[in-house]
Design a protein around this motif. Structure first.
Motif, PDB file in Angstrom:
ATOM      1  N   ARG A 103       0.840  -1.201   0.000  1.00 14.85           N
ATOM      2  CA  ARG A 103       0.000   0.000   0.000  1.00 14.85           C
ATOM      3  C   ARG A 103       0.872   1.247   0.000  1.00 14.85           C
ATOM      4  O   ARG A 103       1.939   1.291   0.608  1.00 14.85           O
ATOM      5  N   GLY A 104       0.408   2.315  -0.665  1.00 15.58           N
ATOM      6  CA  GLY A 104       1.174   3.552  -0.663  1.00 15.58           C
ATOM      7  C   GLY A 104       0.711   4.487  -1.760  1.00 15.58           C
ATOM      8  O   GLY A 104      -0.242   4.219  -2.493  1.00 15.58           O
ATOM      9  N   VAL A 105       1.395   5.610  -1.867  1.00 20.23           N
ATOM     10  CA  VAL A 105       1.150   6.610  -2.916  1.00 20.23           C
ATOM     11  C   VAL A 105       2.450   6.741  -3.705  1.00 20.23           C
ATOM     12  O   VAL A 105       3.469   7.176  -3.171  1.00 20.23           O
ATOM     13  N   LEU A 106       2.416   6.369  -4.969  1.00 20.71           N
ATOM     14  CA  LEU A 106       3.590   6.413  -5.827  1.00 20.71           C
ATOM     15  C   LEU A 106       3.492   7.599  -6.773  1.00 20.71           C
ATOM     16  O   LEU A 106       2.427   7.849  -7.347  1.00 20.71           O
ATOM     17  N   GLN A 107       4.590   8.314  -6.919  1.00 22.68           N
ATOM     18  CA  GLN A 107       4.655   9.381  -7.921  1.00 22.68           C
ATOM     19  C   GLN A 107       5.218   8.801  -9.207  1.00 22.68           C
ATOM     20  O   GLN A 107       6.306   8.243  -9.225  1.00 22.68           O
ATOM     21  N   LEU A 108       4.456   8.967 -10.263  1.00 19.78           N
ATOM     22  CA  LEU A 108       4.828   8.446 -11.569  1.00 19.78           C
ATOM     23  C   LEU A 108       5.310   9.601 -12.440  1.00 19.78           C
ATOM     24  O   LEU A 108       4.542  10.496 -12.787  1.00 19.78           O
ATOM     25  N   GLY A 109       6.594   9.570 -12.785  1.00 16.07           N
ATOM     26  CA  GLY A 109       7.144  10.626 -13.613  1.00 16.07           C
ATOM     27  C   GLY A 109       7.801  11.720 -12.780  1.00 16.07           C
ATOM     28  O   GLY A 109       7.981  11.593 -11.568  1.00 16.07           O
ATOM     29  N   PRO A 110       8.187  12.816 -13.448  1.00 18.07           N
ATOM     30  CA  PRO A 110       7.968  13.077 -14.876  1.00 18.07           C
ATOM     31  C   PRO A 110       8.900  12.245 -15.758  1.00 18.07           C
ATOM     32  O   PRO A 110      10.062  12.020 -15.410  1.00 18.07           O
ATOM     33  N   ALA A 111       8.360  11.792 -16.910  1.00 18.96           N
ATOM     34  CA  ALA A 111       9.195  11.079 -17.873  1.00 18.96           C
ATOM     35  C   ALA A 111      10.193  12.058 -18.472  1.00 18.96           C
ATOM     36  O   ALA A 111       9.869  13.217 -18.729  1.00 18.96           O
ATOM     37  N   PRO A 119       4.939   3.458  16.096  1.00 18.23           N
ATOM     38  CA  PRO A 119       5.544   2.121  15.924  1.00 18.23           C
ATOM     39  C   PRO A 119       5.478   1.253  17.167  1.00 18.23           C
ATOM     40  O   PRO A 119       5.402   0.019  17.062  1.00 18.23           O
ATOM     41  N   THR A 120       5.509   1.848  18.373  1.00 18.65           N
ATOM     42  CA  THR A 120       5.484   1.047  19.594  1.00 18.65           C
ATOM     43  C   THR A 120       4.129   0.406  19.845  1.00 18.65           C
ATOM     44  O   THR A 120       4.020  -0.463  20.726  1.00 18.65           O
ATOM     45  N   GLU A 121       3.112   0.802  19.096  1.00 21.12           N
ATOM     46  CA  GLU A 121       1.766   0.267  19.308  1.00 21.12           C
ATOM     47  C   GLU A 121       1.459  -0.920  18.413  1.00 21.12           C
ATOM     48  O   GLU A 121       0.327  -1.415  18.397  1.00 21.12           O
ATOM     49  N   TYR A 122       2.469  -1.386  17.661  1.00 18.02           N
ATOM     50  CA  TYR A 122       2.318  -2.541  16.774  1.00 18.02           C
ATOM     51  C   TYR A 122       3.547  -3.435  16.897  1.00 18.02           C
ATOM     52  O   TYR A 122       4.663  -2.955  17.134  1.00 18.02           O
ATOM     53  N   SER A 123       3.355  -4.726  16.713  1.00 15.36           N
ATOM     54  CA  SER A 123       4.467  -5.669  16.794  1.00 15.36           C
ATOM     55  C   SER A 123       5.276  -5.722  15.509  1.00 15.36           C
ATOM     56  O   SER A 123       6.472  -5.997  15.539  1.00 15.36           O
ATOM     57  N   ASP A 124       4.649  -5.476  14.353  1.00 20.61           N
ATOM     58  CA  ASP A 124       5.353  -5.487  13.076  1.00 20.61           C
ATOM     59  C   ASP A 124       4.533  -4.707  12.059  1.00 20.61           C
ATOM     60  O   ASP A 124       3.362  -4.396  12.279  1.00 20.61           O
ATOM     61  N   PRO A 125       5.127  -4.366  10.897  1.00 16.94           N
ATOM     62  CA  PRO A 125       4.404  -3.596   9.873  1.00 16.94           C
ATOM     63  C   PRO A 125       3.174  -4.300   9.328  1.00 16.94           C
ATOM     64  O   PRO A 125       2.193  -3.634   8.952  1.00 16.94           O
ATOM     65  N   GLU A 126       3.189  -5.637   9.261  1.00 25.39           N
ATOM     66  CA  GLU A 126       2.020  -6.349   8.747  1.00 25.39           C
ATOM     67  C   GLU A 126       0.812  -6.164   9.653  1.00 25.39           C
ATOM     68  O   GLU A 126      -0.326  -6.109   9.179  1.00 25.39           O
ATOM     69  N   GLU A 127       1.043  -6.056  10.934  1.00 23.89           N
ATOM     70  CA  GLU A 127      -0.052  -5.795  11.869  1.00 23.89           C
ATOM     71  C   GLU A 127      -0.647  -4.412  11.618  1.00 23.89           C
ATOM     72  O   GLU A 127      -1.872  -4.228  11.696  1.00 23.89           O
ATOM     73  N   PHE A 128       0.203  -3.458  11.313  1.00 24.28           N
ATOM     74  CA  PHE A 128      -0.288  -2.114  11.003  1.00 24.28           C
ATOM     75  C   PHE A 128      -1.109  -2.128   9.714  1.00 24.28           C
ATOM     76  O   PHE A 128      -2.119  -1.418   9.613  1.00 24.28           O
ATOM     77  N   LEU A 172      -2.962  -4.519   8.644  1.00 28.48           N
ATOM     78  CA  LEU A 172      -4.279  -5.048   9.006  1.00 28.48           C
ATOM     79  C   LEU A 172      -5.129  -3.975   9.676  1.00 28.48           C
ATOM     80  O   LEU A 172      -6.334  -3.857   9.406  1.00 28.48           O
ATOM     81  N   ALA A 173      -4.509  -3.165  10.535  1.00 28.71           N
ATOM     82  CA  ALA A 173      -5.253  -2.092  11.194  1.00 28.71           C
ATOM     83  C   ALA A 173      -5.757  -1.071  10.180  1.00 28.71           C
ATOM     84  O   ALA A 173      -6.888  -0.576  10.279  1.00 28.71           O
ATOM     85  N   VAL A 174      -4.943  -0.740   9.183  1.00 27.69           N
ATOM     86  CA  VAL A 174      -5.367   0.207   8.148  1.00 27.69           C
ATOM     87  C   VAL A 174      -6.552  -0.367   7.371  1.00 27.69           C
ATOM     88  O   VAL A 174      -7.522   0.345   7.057  1.00 27.69           O
ATOM     89  N   SER A 175      -6.508  -1.657   7.047  1.00 28.12           N
ATOM     90  CA  SER A 175      -7.616  -2.285   6.318  1.00 28.12           C
ATOM     91  C   SER A 175      -8.891  -2.294   7.156  1.00 28.12           C
ATOM     92  O   SER A 175      -9.993  -2.079   6.632  1.00 28.12           O
ATOM     93  N   VAL A 176      -8.751  -2.533   8.455  1.00 30.37           N
ATOM     94  CA  VAL A 176      -9.920  -2.514   9.347  1.00 30.37           C
ATOM     95  C   VAL A 176     -10.525  -1.116   9.388  1.00 30.37           C
ATOM     96  O   VAL A 176     -11.751  -0.939   9.279  1.00 30.37           O
ATOM     97  N   ALA A 177      -9.681  -0.094   9.538  1.00 31.19           N
ATOM     98  CA  ALA A 177     -10.182   1.282   9.570  1.00 31.19           C
ATOM     99  C   ALA A 177     -10.868   1.647   8.255  1.00 31.19           C
ATOM    100  O   ALA A 177     -11.916   2.303   8.250  1.00 31.19           O
ATOM    101  N   GLY A 178     -10.290   1.218   7.132  1.00 31.66           N
ATOM    102  CA  GLY A 178     -10.907   1.509   5.843  1.00 31.66           C
ATOM    103  C   GLY A 178     -12.252   0.824   5.683  1.00 31.66           C
ATOM    104  O   GLY A 178     -13.202   1.417   5.149  1.00 31.66           O
ATOM    105  N   SER A 179     -12.371  -0.414   6.137  1.00 28.70           N
ATOM    106  CA  SER A 179     -13.640  -1.139   6.004  1.00 28.70           C
ATOM    107  C   SER A 179     -14.737  -0.488   6.828  1.00 28.70           C
ATOM    108  O   SER A 179     -15.871  -0.317   6.362  1.00 28.70           O
ATOM    109  N   ILE A 180     -14.412  -0.103   8.070  1.00 27.23           N
ATOM    110  CA  ILE A 180     -15.416   0.546   8.919  1.00 27.23           C
ATOM    111  C   ILE A 180     -15.775   1.921   8.353  1.00 27.23           C
ATOM    112  O   ILE A 180     -16.938   2.342   8.374  1.00 27.23           O
ATOM    113  N   GLY A 181     -14.773   2.646   7.832  1.00 29.56           N
ATOM    114  CA  GLY A 181     -15.053   3.959   7.244  1.00 29.56           C
ATOM    115  C   GLY A 181     -15.945   3.876   6.025  1.00 29.56           C
ATOM    116  O   GLY A 181     -16.862   4.699   5.856  1.00 29.56           O
TER     117      GLY A 181
END
Length: 438
Positions: A180-188, A293-302, A304-313
């Motif tokens: 997941r993320g925001v990628l900047q494409l270009g400029p070519a 970062p201290t509120e999660y054990s690893d990035p994959e857990e974060f 999952l939290a983002v997906s949960v927040a998106g689903s409820i939103g």
């Protein structure tokens, strides 16, 4: 007392100094000169700014290898003059010849026109992001060149051959979307360079675009959000003279709106009766997503939290509720599906972000009218932390906590008026929000 005579203090003789009397007039004479010198230097620097900008743009074509060769050229010439070695003269001539050859490779005007087309600027993690690169010669022949296309931190290079006046080159490319993320494409940009890489000439051909890689979400149907609907569906007891939810009839009082007179009931009771309504309000939902970062054990857990927040939103937006998403540093109101998912696409773990309870205080300050707050966090947040955060929310707001734990079990815990559900997988979110969990 004369200045030549010293003073005695504790057995010490202090002689008066004339330094101050001489320093003041000297500095008064030097100060205007120093000011004029500073003014002159400042004027020269300001007037030379255009020249320096031109030199900077012209010298930008020299690569790191080119600067190294120029340094070797200067060193060879200097040592050859100092030591008189013909070998160093020969080395300097070879380096100079290489630069002349490099200049030939980068000369000429670039006539390429480039168009970047993305099938979609918004994709979900794991989906294919496909794009198309089209290159033409602007109605005239175009020499062979390389087209570079930055994609986030990566770089894609396309070798473009010699194109005729009516010829066009089309290349398809795929962008990895495993994260997941925001990628900047270009400029070519078109790149001309010599075989040794001494000179490098670039020209931007397109404007940058953004590719949003949205988190995975799941649909929450009406039967799977019983907990959220129970918390947010409490009817208000205030009565109003003008609303949309009819409550009862009462006798007419001076000042009432005559449009609300119920004529049939008035005819039966021989008294004017007016409609009375139950006051309603539009639900406001706030989602607090912890991002320290201290509120999660690893990035994959974060993730999952983002997906949960998106689903409820998304469920809140589908129910026509006003949604506020609490990000790492501030609360953002999201009105549409794309606004919510675009915002979540750029959320990252940040050690400078507010702690969980501090974010709750920000929600209370910026959204005092919130009726439901959903707290989403990882395994670094225990039930007592959820309770402390809920205590800082507006007293009129209902609250539910969602704790993601990929290694845990699906469950639900109640602490006073606060309910905390544990979600091990995104697919378990709908079950966790049903009334029967616990």
């Amino acid at each position: 007392m004369s200045e030549a005579v010293g003073r005695r203090f504790g057995g010490l003789r202090l002689m008066p100094s004339r330094l101050g009397s001489y320093a003041a007039p000297a500095w008064a004479r030097v100060q205007p000169i120093a000011a004029s010198i500073r003014s002159g230097v400042r004027s020269v620097v300001e007037r030379s700014a255009p020249v320096r900008a031109i030199l900077r743009s012209k010298l930008a074509i020299v690569s790191l290898a080119g600067w190294v060769c120029l340094g070797a050229l200067a060193g060879s010439l200097g040592l050859s003059l100092l030591l008189g070695w013909r070998e160093l003269w020969a080395a300097a001539l070879v380096i100079l010849a290489l630069f002349f050859v490099a200049i030939v490779f980068v000369l000429g005007k670039d006539r390429h026109q480039v168009t970047i087309d993305l099938a979609s600027t918004r994709v979900v993690v794991g989906e294919r992001a496909v794009g198309r690169l089209r290159v033409s010669g602007d109605g005239r022949e175009a020499r062979a060149t390389n087209i570079e296309l930055p994609v986030g931190r990566a770089l894609a290079t396309f070798a473009v051959p010699h194109l005729k006046a009516d010829e066009e080159l089309e290349e398809l490319f795929t962008i990895p979307t495993q994260r997941r993320g925001v990628l900047q494409l270009g400029p070519a940009r078109s790149v001309k360079s010599d075989p040794l890489g001494l000179l490098r000439r670039e020209r931007s051909l397109t404007e940058p675009e953004q590719l949003y890689i949205h988190p995975r979400t799941v649909a929450l149907t009406g039967t799977s959000t019983g907990l959220l609907r129970d918390l947010d569906g409490v009817a208000r007891q205030r009565l109003s003279n003008d609303d949309i939810s009819f409550h009862a009839l009462r006798e007419y009082a001076p000042g009432d709106d005559r449009r609300h007179i119920h004529w049939k009931s008035s005819a039966r009771s021989q008294r004017l009766m007016v409609r009375q309504f139950e006051e309603t309000r539009r639900s406001q939902v706030a989602i607090l997503l912890s991002s320290h970062p201290t509120e999660y054990s690893d990035p994959e857990e974060f993730e999952l939290a983002v997906s949960v927040a998106g689903s409820i939103g998304l469920n809140a937006l589908a129910d026509s509720k006003t949604l506020t998403l609490m990000g790492p540093h501030r609360a953002l109101v999201r009105h549409t599906r794309n606004q919510l998912l675009d915002g979540l696409a750029g959320v990252e773990l940040d050690g400078r972000s507010q702690r969980f309870d501090e974010q709750a205080g920000t929600v209370a300050a910026q959204s005092p009218g919130t009726s439901l707050v959903v707290l989403v966090a990882g395994t670094g947040i225990e039930t007592q932390h959820f309770r402390r955060a809920a205590a800082r929310l507006p007293f009129t707001a209902s609250c539910v906590g969602v704790r993601v734990d990929p290694k845990g079990d699906l469950g639900r815990r109640t602490a006073g008026e606060l309910t905390v559900v544990t979600v091990p997988r995104l697919e378990d979110l709908a079950v966790a929000l049903r009334k029967g969990v616990g």
